[in-house]
Motif scaffolding. Structure first.
Motif, PDB file in Angstrom:
ATOM      1  N   ALA A 145       0.653  -1.136  -0.150  1.00  0.00           N
ATOM      2  CA  ALA A 145      -0.002  -0.121   0.013  1.00  0.00           C
ATOM      3  C   ALA A 145       0.830   1.215  -0.037  1.00  0.00           C
ATOM      4  N   ALA A 146       2.029   1.208   0.690  1.00  0.00           N
ATOM      5  CA  ALA A 146       2.927   2.429   0.849  1.00  0.00           C
ATOM      6  C   ALA A 146       3.464   2.702  -0.688  1.00  0.00           C
ATOM      7  N   THR A 147       4.038   1.653  -0.938  1.00  0.00           N
ATOM      8  CA  THR A 147       4.551   1.716  -2.481  1.00  0.00           C
ATOM      9  C   THR A 147       3.598   2.012  -3.655  1.00  0.00           C
ATOM     10  N   GLU A 148       2.399   1.641  -3.597  1.00  0.00           N
ATOM     11  CA  GLU A 148       1.270   2.286  -4.441  1.00  0.00           C
ATOM     12  C   GLU A 148       1.127   3.658  -4.156  1.00  0.00           C
ATOM     13  N   ARG A 149       1.092   4.131  -2.854  1.00  0.00           N
ATOM     14  CA  ARG A 149       0.734   5.545  -2.563  1.00  0.00           C
ATOM     15  C   ARG A 149       1.984   6.443  -3.205  1.00  0.00           C
ATOM     16  N   ILE A 150       3.243   5.926  -2.937  1.00  0.00           N
ATOM     17  CA  ILE A 150       4.307   6.694  -3.220  1.00  0.00           C
ATOM     18  C   ILE A 150       4.268   6.809  -5.052  1.00  0.00           C
ATOM     19  N   GLU A 151       4.054   5.596  -5.482  1.00  0.00           N
ATOM     20  CA  GLU A 151       3.827   5.499  -7.171  1.00  0.00           C
ATOM     21  C   GLU A 151       2.700   6.573  -7.615  1.00  0.00           C
ATOM     22  N   GLU A 152       1.711   6.495  -6.871  1.00  0.00           N
ATOM     23  CA  GLU A 152       0.525   7.430  -7.245  1.00  0.00           C
ATOM     24  C   GLU A 152       1.056   8.930  -7.058  1.00  0.00           C
ATOM     25  N   LYS A 153       1.627   9.262  -6.198  1.00  0.00           N
ATOM     26  CA  LYS A 153       2.049  10.595  -5.817  1.00  0.00           C
ATOM     27  C   LYS A 153       3.130  10.756  -7.285  1.00  0.00           C
ATOM     28  N   LEU A 154       4.094   9.944  -7.630  1.00  0.00           N
ATOM     29  CA  LEU A 154       4.953  10.207  -8.487  1.00  0.00           C
ATOM     30  C   LEU A 154       4.293  10.313  -9.639  1.00  0.00           C
TER      31      LEU A 154
ATOM     32  N   GLN B 126      13.456  14.254  -4.001  1.00  0.00           N
ATOM     33  CA  GLN B 126      11.975  14.453  -3.912  1.00  0.00           C
ATOM     34  C   GLN B 126      11.306  12.914  -3.616  1.00  0.00           C
ATOM     35  N   LEU B 127      11.983  11.926  -4.411  1.00  0.00           N
ATOM     36  CA  LEU B 127      11.594  10.653  -4.141  1.00  0.00           C
ATOM     37  C   LEU B 127      11.986  10.353  -2.828  1.00  0.00           C
ATOM     38  N   GLY B 128      13.006  10.594  -2.120  1.00  0.00           N
ATOM     39  CA  GLY B 128      13.369  10.191  -0.770  1.00  0.00           C
ATOM     40  C   GLY B 128      12.602  10.685   0.130  1.00  0.00           C
ATOM     41  N   GLU B 129      12.178  11.838   0.063  1.00  0.00           N
ATOM     42  CA  GLU B 129      11.113  12.669   0.887  1.00  0.00           C
ATOM     43  C   GLU B 129       9.695  11.852   0.867  1.00  0.00           C
ATOM     44  N   LEU B 130       9.345  11.401  -0.468  1.00  0.00           N
ATOM     45  CA  LEU B 130       8.007  10.664  -0.414  1.00  0.00           C
ATOM     46  C   LEU B 130       8.138   9.170   0.304  1.00  0.00           C
ATOM     47  N   VAL B 131       9.329   8.481   0.275  1.00  0.00           N
ATOM     48  CA  VAL B 131       9.457   7.561   1.036  1.00  0.00           C
ATOM     49  C   VAL B 131       9.469   7.648   2.274  1.00  0.00           C
ATOM     50  N   MET B 132      10.144   8.795   2.837  1.00  0.00           N
ATOM     51  CA  MET B 132      10.376   9.066   4.292  1.00  0.00           C
ATOM     52  C   MET B 132       9.112   9.350   4.805  1.00  0.00           C
ATOM     53  N   ARG B 133       8.079  10.087   4.095  1.00  0.00           N
ATOM     54  CA  ARG B 133       7.012  10.204   4.620  1.00  0.00           C
ATOM     55  C   ARG B 133       6.011   9.072   4.748  1.00  0.00           C
ATOM     56  N   GLU B 134       6.232   8.185   4.017  1.00  0.00           N
ATOM     57  CA  GLU B 134       5.535   6.715   4.329  1.00  0.00           C
ATOM     58  C   GLU B 134       6.007   5.839   5.298  1.00  0.00           C
ATOM     59  N   LEU B 135       7.386   6.025   5.276  1.00  0.00           N
ATOM     60  CA  LEU B 135       8.041   5.126   6.625  1.00  0.00           C
ATOM     61  C   LEU B 135       7.788   5.918   7.979  1.00  0.00           C
ATOM     62  N   LYS B 136       7.560   7.227   7.851  1.00  0.00           N
ATOM     63  CA  LYS B 136       7.126   7.971   9.100  1.00  0.00           C
ATOM     64  C   LYS B 136       5.781   7.201   9.388  1.00  0.00           C
ATOM     65  N   LYS B 137       4.812   7.004   8.655  1.00  0.00           N
ATOM     66  CA  LYS B 137       3.560   6.429   9.041  1.00  0.00           C
ATOM     67  C   LYS B 137       3.425   4.957   9.399  1.00  0.00           C
ATOM     68  N   LEU B 138       4.589   4.181   8.673  1.00  0.00           N
ATOM     69  CA  LEU B 138       4.496   2.639   8.909  1.00  0.00           C
ATOM     70  C   LEU B 138       5.321   2.343  10.200  1.00  0.00           C
ATOM     71  N   ASP B 139       6.197   2.942  10.280  1.00  0.00           N
ATOM     72  CA  ASP B 139       7.295   2.568  11.329  1.00  0.00           C
ATOM     73  C   ASP B 139       8.330   3.668  11.932  1.00  0.00           C
ATOM     74  N   LYS B 140       8.360   3.738  13.097  1.00  0.00           N
ATOM     75  CA  LYS B 140       9.041   4.862  13.288  1.00  0.00           C
ATOM     76  C   LYS B 140      10.873   4.731  13.396  1.00  0.00           C
ATOM     77  N   VAL B 141      10.732   3.388  13.463  1.00  0.00           N
ATOM     78  CA  VAL B 141      12.278   2.870  13.730  1.00  0.00           C
ATOM     79  C   VAL B 141      12.968   2.772  12.235  1.00  0.00           C
ATOM     80  N   ALA B 142      11.945   2.208  11.203  1.00  0.00           N
ATOM     81  CA  ALA B 142      12.436   2.111  10.143  1.00  0.00           C
ATOM     82  C   ALA B 142      12.702   3.613   9.175  1.00  0.00           C
ATOM     83  N   TYR B 143      11.859   4.497   9.849  1.00  0.00           N
ATOM     84  CA  TYR B 143      11.881   5.899   9.259  1.00  0.00           C
ATOM     85  C   TYR B 143      13.222   6.517   9.756  1.00  0.00           C
ATOM     86  N   VAL B 144      13.852   6.256  10.791  1.00  0.00           N
ATOM     87  CA  VAL B 144      15.239   6.741  11.353  1.00  0.00           C
ATOM     88  C   VAL B 144      16.188   5.908  10.671  1.00  0.00           C
ATOM     89  N   ARG B 145      16.051   4.523  10.116  1.00  0.00           N
ATOM     90  CA  ARG B 145      16.976   3.882   9.458  1.00  0.00           C
ATOM     91  C   ARG B 145      17.286   4.541   8.454  1.00  0.00           C
TER      92      ARG B 145
END
Length: 148
Positions: free
Chosen positions: A86-95, A107-126
């Protein structure tokens, strides 16, 4: 649609069905010249923007790279495959909604970080620690404080 049997240019649509996953449309057609029937499949052609790297190179968008980046950040984290999809689809939809021919990697990295922040804080920090190329522990501490 041209008949594959006789080459006649005029055919009639006899039946139309959506696929199970709605990824394409299946049509049964009949040739008005030879009366034979055949099936066509229609799917939308989607064109993602080119990705502009930091050094100026332009590469094609690769969904496998996006998925691999998310998987690496989410490694050993309690996030389901469905959530990643679902996160991948949202990123691709935004693209696609950007309607741009090119998108910079930041810009692509920021989209990924936004999705990771919603999914998992540790993954976001990584992801952010690698993506933002932290130079010292203070940068890392600032990010962790921001997440809290």
């Amino acid at each position: 649609m041209k008949c594959p049997f006789c080459g006649h240019a005029e055919t009639q649509v006899v039946e139309t069905r959506l696929s199970e996953d709605s990824g394409f449309v299946r049509r049964r057609r009949r040739c008005s010249a030879c009366d034979k029937r055949f099936t066509t499949y229609e799917r939308p052609e989607v064109s993602f923007p080119m990705v502009v790297k930091k050094d100026g190179r332009r590469i094609e968008y690769d969904p496998a790279k996006l998925r691999a980046s998310l998987a690496l950040a989410l490694r050993k984290r309690p996030v389901s495959t469905e959530q990643v999809d679902a996160a991948t689809e949202r990123i691709e939809e935004k693209l696609l909604n950007l309607a741009a021919r090119e998108v910079p990697t930041h810009q692509l990295g920021e989209l990924v970080m936004r999705e990771l922040k919603k999914l998992d804080k540790v993954a976001y920090v990584r992801f952010a620690s690698v993506y933002r190329s932290f130079e010292d522990i203070d940068d890392f501490k600032t990010l962790v404080d921001e997440v809290r």
